[in-house]
Design a protein around this motif. Structure first.
Motif, PDB file in Angstrom:
ATOM      1  N   LEU A  84      37.409 -77.850  -3.475  1.00 22.01           N
ATOM      2  CA  LEU A  84      38.246 -76.812  -2.880  1.00 22.01           C
ATOM      3  C   LEU A  84      37.540 -75.463  -2.870  1.00 22.01           C
ATOM      4  CD1 LEU A  84      40.982 -76.233  -1.631  1.00 22.01           C
ATOM      5  CD2 LEU A  84      41.899 -75.822  -3.917  1.00 22.01           C
ATOM      6  N   LEU A  85      36.800 -75.154  -3.939  1.00 24.97           N
ATOM      7  CA  LEU A  85      36.054 -73.902  -3.983  1.00 24.97           C
ATOM      8  C   LEU A  85      34.999 -73.869  -2.878  1.00 24.97           C
ATOM      9  CD1 LEU A  85      35.412 -71.230  -5.409  1.00 24.97           C
ATOM     10  CD2 LEU A  85      33.848 -72.490  -6.899  1.00 24.97           C
ATOM     11  N   GLY A  86      34.296 -74.975  -2.669  1.00 24.59           N
ATOM     12  CA  GLY A  86      33.318 -75.035  -1.593  1.00 24.59           C
ATOM     13  C   GLY A  86      33.959 -74.832  -0.230  1.00 24.59           C
ATOM     14  N   GLY A  87      35.153 -75.381  -0.040  1.00 26.80           N
ATOM     15  CA  GLY A  87      35.851 -75.186   1.224  1.00 26.80           C
ATOM     16  C   GLY A  87      36.234 -73.734   1.449  1.00 26.80           C
ATOM     17  N   TYR A  88      36.755 -73.086   0.426  1.00 28.33           N
ATOM     18  CA  TYR A  88      37.136 -71.679   0.551  1.00 28.33           C
ATOM     19  C   TYR A  88      35.913 -70.799   0.840  1.00 28.33           C
ATOM     20  CZ  TYR A  88      41.970 -72.320  -1.072  1.00 28.33           C
ATOM     21  OH  TYR A  88      43.302 -72.673  -1.189  1.00 28.33           O
ATOM     22  N   ILE A  89      34.838 -71.023   0.090  1.00 27.93           N
ATOM     23  CA  ILE A  89      33.620 -70.225   0.317  1.00 27.93           C
ATOM     24  C   ILE A  89      33.067 -70.502   1.716  1.00 27.93           C
ATOM     25  CG2 ILE A  89      31.264 -69.812  -0.456  1.00 27.93           C
ATOM     26  CD1 ILE A  89      32.159 -70.512  -3.285  1.00 27.93           C
ATOM     27  N   TRP A 152      42.761 -66.444  -2.903  1.00 21.96           N
ATOM     28  CA  TRP A 152      43.025 -66.861  -1.517  1.00 21.96           C
ATOM     29  C   TRP A 152      44.510 -67.068  -1.213  1.00 21.96           C
ATOM     30  CZ3 TRP A 152      38.339 -68.758  -3.689  1.00 21.96           C
ATOM     31  CH2 TRP A 152      37.190 -68.357  -3.012  1.00 21.96           C
ATOM     32  N   GLY A 153      45.347 -66.983  -2.207  1.00 20.30           N
ATOM     33  CA  GLY A 153      46.778 -67.122  -1.958  1.00 20.30           C
ATOM     34  C   GLY A 153      47.189 -68.571  -1.736  1.00 20.30           C
ATOM     35  N   GLY A 154      48.439 -68.766  -1.336  1.00 16.59           N
ATOM     36  CA  GLY A 154      48.984 -70.108  -1.184  1.00 16.59           C
ATOM     37  C   GLY A 154      48.978 -70.630   0.238  1.00 16.59           C
ATOM     38  N   GLN A 155      48.456 -69.853   1.195  1.00 18.48           N
ATOM     39  CA  GLN A 155      48.463 -70.312   2.581  1.00 18.48           C
ATOM     40  C   GLN A 155      47.329 -71.283   2.856  1.00 18.48           C
ATOM     41  OE1 GLN A 155      47.899 -67.227   1.509  1.00 18.48           O
ATOM     42  NE2 GLN A 155      46.542 -66.060   2.880  1.00 18.48           N
ATOM     43  N   SER A 156      47.428 -71.959   3.996  1.00 13.78           N
ATOM     44  CA  SER A 156      46.409 -72.929   4.402  1.00 13.78           C
ATOM     45  C   SER A 156      45.341 -72.246   5.253  1.00 13.78           C
ATOM     46  CB  SER A 156      47.046 -74.080   5.194  1.00 13.78           C
ATOM     47  OG  SER A 156      47.967 -74.789   4.388  1.00 13.78           O
ATOM     48  N   SER A 263      42.712 -79.232   6.392  1.00 14.81           N
ATOM     49  CA  SER A 263      42.972 -77.847   6.028  1.00 14.81           C
ATOM     50  C   SER A 263      42.672 -77.665   4.552  1.00 14.81           C
ATOM     51  CB  SER A 263      44.429 -77.461   6.333  1.00 14.81           C
ATOM     52  OG  SER A 263      45.319 -78.252   5.559  1.00 14.81           O
ATOM     53  N   LEU A 264      42.638 -76.408   4.131  1.00 15.66           N
ATOM     54  CA  LEU A 264      42.408 -76.060   2.729  1.00 15.66           C
ATOM     55  C   LEU A 264      43.652 -75.364   2.209  1.00 15.66           C
ATOM     56  CD1 LEU A 264      38.841 -74.566   3.215  1.00 15.66           C
ATOM     57  CD2 LEU A 264      39.344 -76.778   2.174  1.00 15.66           C
ATOM     58  N   SER A 265      44.175 -75.861   1.105  1.00 15.67           N
ATOM     59  CA  SER A 265      45.371 -75.271   0.516  1.00 15.67           C
ATOM     60  C   SER A 265      45.446 -75.672  -0.946  1.00 15.67           C
ATOM     61  CB  SER A 265      46.634 -75.728   1.262  1.00 15.67           C
ATOM     62  OG  SER A 265      46.763 -77.131   1.199  1.00 15.67           O
ATOM     63  N   PRO A 266      46.204 -74.953  -1.763  1.00 13.48           N
ATOM     64  CA  PRO A 266      46.366 -75.344  -3.166  1.00 13.48           C
ATOM     65  C   PRO A 266      46.901 -76.765  -3.285  1.00 13.48           C
ATOM     66  CG  PRO A 266      47.234 -73.138  -2.800  1.00 13.48           C
ATOM     67  CD  PRO A 266      46.900 -73.689  -1.449  1.00 13.48           C
ATOM     68  N   GLY A 267      46.336 -77.507  -4.207  1.00 12.37           N
ATOM     69  CA  GLY A 267      46.716 -78.898  -4.401  1.00 12.37           C
ATOM     70  C   GLY A 267      45.726 -79.886  -3.824  1.00 12.37           C
TER      71      GLY A 267
END
Length: 337
Positions: A84-89, A152-156, A263-267
């Motif tokens: 998930l970190l790689g996706g956000y970056i 990054w908050g809770g949004q996708s 998509s990228l989102s928490p969880g």
């Protein structure tokens, strides 16, 4: 493979029959009776190819996990957080530079460095202590998840693919035949085809690296007898550090891929960690071909289950895992230690 056919002729026959049936379902026009039972062929083909490309994504995540967990015996339950970190970056880099491709080397380096820190500061101090590794990495995954939620908050988020990969491509597969006799071919997103090709190339490259190079020999020897290899003058810690960094970097790259066609989102970190565990258990610990087969089986079961039995689609994955554990605990292509 010829050895497998000689030792297991009945299983070989069953596998050949299943492969033949699947190929017929994909390539041949369906008779009306089959359409009534399974629905339109376009739906089946979309679910099948969706399962294959989802399996490719699972393989990208699980290939790094099988190196770290299956080969090195490091229980890294923060692997999903690296994804998930790689996706956000990757999202931030692609937005800042306007380039989807530049995000891949940047993310690989950043997440690989984080993986090196984990190996050097955490796993090196707890070698052979699986319970401590489990508890510490669970704590790290919770901390990383909270940090990512704070930043990054809770949004996708969705990572947009380049123009040359946008839109569908026409595959030479009959989707349906009209009453007039016109043939309609299957159209499928180009980016997913590219991801599938990349996953296949990565799998072949990793297998060759582990089985046909001196580095692969050192990795396998270090897993089997670390003390003997260290006594021969090889700095096994440096080898394992490089392997851990590579596996972590693969998880980061998989995050970009996952953010592109999902998509990228928490969880999502927990979801892909669980998927990686199931893939490694089904395929066999430390086996790259096993990870590929496990990822394909799990991806197909999820997508076909969503189409034909949506209420029980989640159950199919765990039924497959339970069946493998019951009849072949070492995994489909794992070896008994």
């Amino acid at each position: 493979m010829p050895v497998f056919f000689e030792k297991h002729p009945i299983w070989s026959l069953l596998i050949a029959i299943v492969v033949a049936v699947v190929l017929w379902l994909i390539f041949a026009p369906w008779p009306p009776g089959l359409v009534e039972v399974l629905g339109r062929k376009r739906v089946f083909l979309n679910a099948t190819f969706g399962g294959i490309t989802l399996g490719a994504l699972y393989f990208l995540v699980a290939s790094g996990f099988t190196l770290i967990f299956g080969l090195m015996r490091n229980v890294n339950l923060a692997h999903g957080s690296l994804y998930l970190l790689g996706g956000y970056i990757g999202f931030e880099v692609s937005e800042a530079t306007g380039s989807w491709l530049i995000a891949f080397p940047v993310v690989f380096v950043i997440v690989a460095v984080l993986g090196m820190l984990l190996q050097h500061q955490v796993f090196r101090r707890m070698e052979g202590e699986e319970l401590r590794q489990t508890m510490v990495t669970i704590g790290l995954s919770v901390v990383l998840a909270d940090l990512m939620l704070w930043w990054w908050g809770g949004q996708s988020y969705t990572i947009y693919s380049p123009d040359w990969l946008s839109g569908p491509v026409t595959l030479p597969i009959v989707s349906t035949v009209r009453e007039s006799g016109d043939i309609i071919y299957l159209r499928y997103p180009a980016v997913r085809i590219a991801i599938l090709v990349a996953a296949i190339a990565l799998g072949v490259g990793m297998w060759l690296l582990l089985n046909r190079t001196r580095l692969g020999m050192l990795i396998r020897a270090g897993v089997d007898d670390r003390e003997m290899l260290a006594a021969s003058g090889v700095r096994i810690q440096y080898v394992f550090l490089a392997v851990f960094a590579f596996g972590a970097g693969l998880a980061g790259i998989a995050g970009i891929v996952g953010g592109t066609f999902q998509s990228l989102s928490p969880g999502e970190d927990t979801r892909f960690l669980l998927a990686s565990l199931v893939v490694v258990i089904v395929g066999g610990m430390g086996s790259i071909p096993g990870a590929a087969i496990g990822a394909l089986v799990i991806g197909l079961s999820e997508q076909l289950g969503l189409v034909y039995a949506p209420t029980y689609s989640v159950v199919f994955t765990f039924l497959i895992m339970a069946g493998v554990l019951a009849f072949r605990p070492q995994g489909l292509l794992g070896r008994t230690r």
